[in-house]
Design an enzyme around this catalytic site. Structure first.
Site, short mmCIF file in Angstrom:
data_model
loop_
_atom_site.label_atom_id
_atom_site.label_comp_id
_atom_site.label_asym_id
_atom_site.label_seq_id
_atom_site.Cartn_x
_atom_site.Cartn_y
_atom_site.Cartn_z
CG HIS A 176 -1.71 -1.19 1.48
ND1 HIS A 176 -2.84 -1.45 0.76
CD2 HIS A 176 -1.59 -2.22 2.36
CE1 HIS A 176 -3.39 -2.58 1.18
NE2 HIS A 176 -2.64 -3.07 2.14
C1 BDR Z 1 -2.38 0.56 5.67
O1 BDR Z 1 -2.45 0.04 7.00
C2 BDR Z 1 -1.19 -0.36 7.44
O2 BDR Z 1 -1.23 -1.58 8.06
C3 BDR Z 1 -0.28 -0.34 6.24
O3 BDR Z 1 1.03 0.05 6.63
C4 BDR Z 1 -0.92 0.69 5.35
O4 BDR Z 1 -0.49 2.01 5.66
C5 BDR Z 1 -3.16 -0.35 4.76
O5 BDR Z 1 -4.49 -0.42 5.16
#
Ligand code: BDR
Ligand code: CA
Length: 320
Positions: free
Chosen positions: A239
Site C-alpha cells: 500500500h
Molecule cells: C495501511 O495500513 C497499514 O497496516 C499499512 O502500513 C498501510 O499504511 C493499509 O491499510
C-alpha cells in the site's frame, strides 16, 4: 534537489519499503525528515522501526521525530496480527544505534513546513493523527503544503472492518480534519493499492545477493499470517510505497478528483471513507483519488531504484 518531502509513518513493512524507496530516490526527492505515529504498532516501536530502516539504508543522518501515541478520540488499534510483534516481521534489522531526534513530530512538522524556503510535500503512510494535530496547532501550514499524498481509505470494502481501511479506522477524527482542511490531497485508497501486490513475478528485479534488497525480498516473501491476503492475491499488498511511487512516476497512475468524507460516528461504518466517485453529491472535490496503477511497471521501477541503496553502501556491506 527535487521535491522536499516529509514522511509521516507507522512502520510497518510496507511503510519500510516506502521509506527505502524515498531514500533511494534522493536527490530526485529530498527527505526533510520522518515523523512517526502510532498505528501498525505503538509509537515507541514505529519510531524504533523508522530508525532501523534508516540505519539499514546507511542514513543515520535522516531526522526521525516521534509523534502521537494515540488517536485523537479513540483507543489505539494496532495490527500486530499482520506486522508481527515488532512491526517489521520478515526483516531482520538490528536495534538502532541512535535515538530519535529531540522534539515532538507535530512541532517538527509545523516548524519545518513554516520555515522551509520552498513548499513541502507531505507523505502520510499511517493514521493521520500527527497531521491533524499540526493543522490545529498552526493552520497556516495548509498554504505551505504543496500536496499531501495519503495512503488511506477505501472506495469499496475495508480491510480492518467490512467498511473501513486501517489508517482511517484507527483515527477517523484526524482523517476528517485533514480532508476538511482545504489542502491539495492525493489519495490512495485500498481499491488502488490492492493492485500493488508483491506477486512472485514482480520480485524478479530485486537482487537477493545485495543486503538491502535481500531484506526487502525477505519481507515481501514472508509467510502471511492467516493465509491469503484479501482478494486472494499471491503476495503482500504494498500500500504505502504507492505514495512515493506516485511522486516519482506519476505516469503509472490514473485517478479523478472526488469528494471524500470520513465517517466518525461509532458503529459498523466508523472510519469509512465515502468517496463520491460519480459526483452524485455535487459537493466540491477535496482529493484526487487514484484508481489505476500500472503495478508491473511500478515494481520494476522500485527494484531498479532501490539498487542505488546497495550501491551506496561501504564495500564490506555490498553484495559480493
Ligand atoms: C495501511 O495500513 C497499514 O497496516 C499499512 O502500513 C498501510 O499504511 C493499509 O491499510
Ligand atoms: Ca502504514
Amino acid at each position: 534537489m527535487g521535491r522536499r518531502i516529509i514522511i509521516d509513518t507507522d512502520p510497518g513493512q510496507d511503510d519500510a519499503l516506502a521509506i527505502l524507496l524515498a531514500l533511494a530516490a534522493e536527490p530526485g526527492v529530498e527527505v526533510a525528515g520522518i515523523t512517526t505515529v502510532a498505528g501498525n504498532v505503538g509509537v515507541a516501536q514505529t519510531t524504533i522501526n523508522a530508525l532501523r530502516v534508516c540505519q539499514l539504508a546507511g542514513r543515520d543522518d535522516v531526522a526521525v521525530h516521534a509523534g502521537c501515541a494515540a488517536p485523537l478520540m479513540r483507543p489505539l488499534h494496532t495490527a500486530e496480527f499482520i506486522c508481527g510483534a515488532d512491526g517489521l516481521a520478515g526483516m531482520a534489522l538490528p536495534a538502532p544505534r541512535r535515538a530519535a531526534n529531540p522534539g515532538h513530530a507535530v512541532s517538527f512538522l509545523v516548524d519545518t513546513i513554516m520555515t522551509s524556503a520552498e513548499t513541502v510535500t507531505l507523505c502520510a503512510l499511517g493514521p493521520l493523527t500527527n497531521i491533524a494535530m499540526a493543522l490545529r496547532m498552526e493552520p497556516a501550514i495548509a498554504d505551505r503544503i504543496d500536496r499531501l499524498v495519503i495512503m488511506g481509505g477505501a472506495r469499496d470494502l475495508g480491510n480492518i472492518t467490512a467498511a473501513a481501511e486501517f489508517n482511517t479506522f484507527v483515527d477517523p477524527h484526524a482523517a476528517a480534519i485533514v480532508f476538511d482542511a482545504g489542502l491539495p490531497i492525493t489519495l490512495f485508497p485500498l481499491s488502488a493499492t490492492y493492485q500493488a501486490v508483491a506477486t512472485p513475478d514482480r520480485l524478479t528485479g530485486f537482487d537477493a545477493k545485495a543486503p538491502i534488497q535481500a531484506q526487502i525480498l525477505s519481507m515481501l516473501r514472508r509467510e502471511r499470517p492467516g493465509g491469503a491476503s484479501l482478494g486472494g492475491a499471491d503476495g503482500h499488498p504494498m500500500h504505502d510505497p504507492c505514495v512515493i511511487a506516485w511522486l516519482l512516476w506519476p505516469d503509472l497512475f490514473e485517478g479523478r478528483d472526488c469528494r471524500v468524507d470520513v465517517e466518525v460516528t461509532e458503529g459498523p461504518t466508523v472510519g469509512r471513507t465515502t468517496i463520491d466517485w460519480w459526483g452524485r453529491s455535487g459537493a466540491p472535490a477535496n482529493a484526487h483519488v487514484v484508481d489505476r496503477i500500472d503495478a508491473d511497471a511500478m515494481f520494476a521501477r522500485m527494484a531498479e531504484a532501490v539498487r542505488a541503496l546497495d550501491l551506496a553502501q561501504p564495500p564490506t556491506k555490498k553484495a559480493l
